[in-house]
Every structure is written in structure tokens, then in C-alpha cells.
Design a protein around this motif. Structure first.
Motif, mmCIF file in Angstrom:
data_model
loop_
_atom_site.group_PDB
_atom_site.id
_atom_site.type_symbol
_atom_site.label_atom_id
_atom_site.label_comp_id
_atom_site.label_asym_id
_atom_site.label_seq_id
_atom_site.Cartn_x
_atom_site.Cartn_y
_atom_site.Cartn_z
ATOM 1 N N ARG A 86 8.035 4.543 -11.418
ATOM 2 C CA ARG A 86 6.684 5.154 -12.249
ATOM 3 C C ARG A 86 7.695 6.067 -13.859
ATOM 4 N N ASP A 95 1.732 -1.910 -9.590
ATOM 5 C CA ASP A 95 1.148 -0.701 -10.737
ATOM 6 C C ASP A 95 1.230 -0.144 -11.734
ATOM 7 N N ASN A 118 5.744 5.672 -5.562
ATOM 8 C CA ASN A 118 6.603 4.784 -6.166
ATOM 9 C C ASN A 118 6.308 5.491 -8.114
ATOM 10 N N SER A 119 6.712 7.231 -7.220
ATOM 11 C CA SER A 119 7.145 7.841 -8.309
ATOM 12 C C SER A 119 8.134 7.760 -9.811
ATOM 13 N N ASN A 178 -0.704 0.000 -15.384
ATOM 14 C CA ASN A 178 -0.590 0.844 -15.141
ATOM 15 C C ASN A 178 0.400 1.743 -16.963
ATOM 16 N N THR A 226 1.072 -1.217 -0.176
ATOM 17 C CA THR A 226 0.726 -0.251 0.327
ATOM 18 C C THR A 226 1.047 1.274 0.068
ATOM 19 N N ALA A 239 -1.147 -7.607 -5.778
ATOM 20 C CA ALA A 239 -1.261 -8.003 -7.076
ATOM 21 C C ALA A 239 -2.313 -8.513 -7.243
ATOM 22 N N HIS A 247 2.707 1.453 -3.828
ATOM 23 C CA HIS A 247 1.527 2.202 -4.274
ATOM 24 C C HIS A 247 1.858 3.675 -4.701
ATOM 25 N N LYS A 248 1.654 4.345 -3.146
ATOM 26 C CA LYS A 248 1.455 5.466 -3.236
ATOM 27 C C LYS A 248 2.823 6.624 -3.126
ATOM 28 N N GLU A 284 4.204 -4.159 -6.619
ATOM 29 C CA GLU A 284 2.570 -4.578 -6.192
ATOM 30 C C GLU A 284 2.027 -4.677 -7.586
ATOM 31 N N TYR A 342 -5.423 -6.828 -9.431
ATOM 32 C CA TYR A 342 -5.287 -6.857 -11.267
ATOM 33 C C TYR A 342 -5.081 -7.855 -11.917
#
Length: 276
Positions: free
Chosen positions: A15, A48, A11-12, A52, A5, A78, A8-9, A46, A82
Motif C-alpha cells: 500500500r 485492496d 500488505n502495508s 482503496n 485473507t 477480489a 489483505h491483512k 486481492e 469488489y
């Protein structure tokens, strides 16, 4: 790494790095003519980035997409969020010998900021080579150098934390002290059997909006939390932030913003390689 969690918040950076390497090398990927590509994401976390960022770049009729990760918590998260008929997530140790069902299975393997956790780079790349079919290829990015590794090393020498951070070197990128990480990684890819190898180092700056965002990101990738008692987590993070500031690793750039902009510097390895 063990808190899906939070990861996920925060992980900029992950990404952004995944997007960078796909922008650089995706045009080299040789998609199947029938569009039924079988794809693996090594170190999916996780899920993302897998869903995405990577999924959006696959052929519309792809056959299957598998995310593999060493963390039970990440894989379970995950799967719950997903998984579909064509998308699955499995436990996978990329350094270990691949399971028989993964040998020669995949048309393409992607890996985003996973291999920097693997100390045995040769075994990891050999496993990826063996999991690709005879025409397969791969796109990889990993963190070569990052100041966070230096901070962990310092903290592991502090009496408060040394008992919880005895295996610090296990979590530091093998290229953190390398004079030429691109040359080293290229040799390893060729040694694993890959051809058409392309590797570059990219020096980057990543911005975090506010101290909390930076602190959460540091916590999300910290591999020692599983060993540190929970009641000491905040004290540990306070010390992490203190050392970061003392070393001058935080560059605040308010520039009229409501929250400070925290700038961090690091280097990434970006690579493409194929079996033919």
C-alpha cells in the motif's frame, strides 16, 4: 501470494509503495477529456490496492477498471469483494501474449509491486505496451532489491527446504543484484517502444509493528507455501525468522512503544512511460 485473507491483512508495504509512485508520477498521466478512461491494474492481488488506493485517484466518470492477476485465489477473492458494473477482475499472465480482447484497449496501465515477480521483463513490458491504446501511458513500481530474496536463497540451500524451493530464482527480483536497476529498467521500457520514460530508484525503510506483523507479511508474499506441506509452515516461518535475525536484518526500535518496531530496508523502482 496464495492466501488472499492473510495478504489483505499484511500488505502495508504494498500500500505504501503504490501511494509513493502515484504521488510521484500521477500528475503525468494524460486523462481523457471526456473522463471515460479505461484502466488496468496489472498484478492486482486481492484487490485492496486497486480499490482503496488507485480507484480513489481515477476520474469520477471513468469507464472501467480491470484488475488482472496470475493467481486464481486472488482474482476470486477480489471479484467476490469488489466487483461492480464498472470494476472487474480477471486472470492475466503479463509475461504471456495478451489476449485479443486486451490489445489496444487501455488508456492507462498501473502496476504495483508485480513486475518484480516477472523474470522475463522484456515480454512483460511489451505486453503492457500492446495493451495500451495509441495515446496510453503507464505508472509502475516494483521491488528492485529486498533482503527477503537473500533469505529465500539461503533457505533454498537448507536440506529441510531445498525440495520445496527448487525454483527460488524464479521469485527473486531480476534487479536484486543489479548495480544500476534504473538504467536497466529504462532500457527495457524504451526497447518495448515506450517514450517519455522516467525512472528512479528509491531506497526505503518499512516499519512493521511487532514480530507477528512482520512474520505475517513474510508469509503473505511467500511463493513456496503452496509446495510446502501445511504441517511444516510454522517450522518454515520459525526458520525464516531465525535467519533474518542471524543476518542482522531486523532492527528493533522500541522507543517506549508497547510493541517493538521492526525496520526493514529495500529499494523500489518507480517509473512512468507513455506511447506518445
Amino acid at each position: 501470494m496464495f492466501n488472499p485473507t492473510l495478504y489483505h491483512k499484511a500488505n502495508s508495504l504494498q500500500r505504501r509503495d503504490a501511494t509513493d509512485v502515484l504521488d510521484k508520477y500521477l500528475h503525468l498521466v494524460e486523462w481523457r477529456k471526456d473522463g471515460k478512461d479505461v484502466v488496468l491494474d496489472v498484478g492486482c492481488g486481492e484487490g485492496d490496492v486497486t480499490i482503496n488506493i488507485l480507484l480513489k485517484r481515477l476520474p469520477i466518470d471513468f469507464h472501467s477498471l480491470t484488475g488482472g492477476d496470475l493467481s486464481v485465489e486472488m482474482v476470486d477473492y477480489a471479484k467476490n469483494i469488489y466487483a461492480t458494473d464498472k470494476i472487474d477482475f480477471v486472470l492475466m499472465d503479463i509475461v504471456a501474449e495478451p489476449k485479443p480482447e486486451h490489445i489496444n484497449k487501455y488508456d492507462h496501465i498501473f502496476s504495483f509491486n508485480c513486475l518484480n515477480w516477472a523474470q522475463d521483463q522484456a515480454s512483460a513490458l511489451r505486453s503492457m505496451y500492446n495493451m495500451l491504446n495509441e495515446t496510453g501511458d503507464c505508472v509502475i513500481t516494483l521491488v528492485a532489491k529486498h533482503r527477503i530474496f537473500d533469505i529465500w536463497k539461503l533457505m533454498s540451500e537448507d536440506p529441510r527446504w531445498e525440495q520445496y524451493m527448487r525454483n527460488t530464482d524464479k521469485y527473486i527480483s531480476p534487479y536484486n543484484n543489479s548495480l544500476n536497476p534504473a538504467v536497466e529498467f529504462r532500457k527495457l521500457l524504451l526497447g518495448a517502444g515506450f517514450k517519455n520514460v522516467k525512472v528512479q530508484v528509491k531506497h526505503k525503510t518499512h516499519d512493521y509493528i511487532g514480530m507477528k506483523n512482520y512474520r505475517d507479511s513474510a508469509a503473505a508474499v511467500n511463493p513456496f507455501f503452496k509446495d510446502i506441506p501445511k504441517h511444516l509452515h510454522e517450522e518454515y516461518l520459525d526458520h525464516f525468522m531465525y535467519i533474518t535475525g542471524e543476518l542482522g536484518y531486523l532492527e528493533e526500535d522500541n522507543n517506549g512503544r508497547e510493541k517493538e518496531l521492526i525496520k526493514t530496508n529495500y529499494s523500489s523502482l518507480l517509473a512512468y512511460a507513455s506511447k506518445r
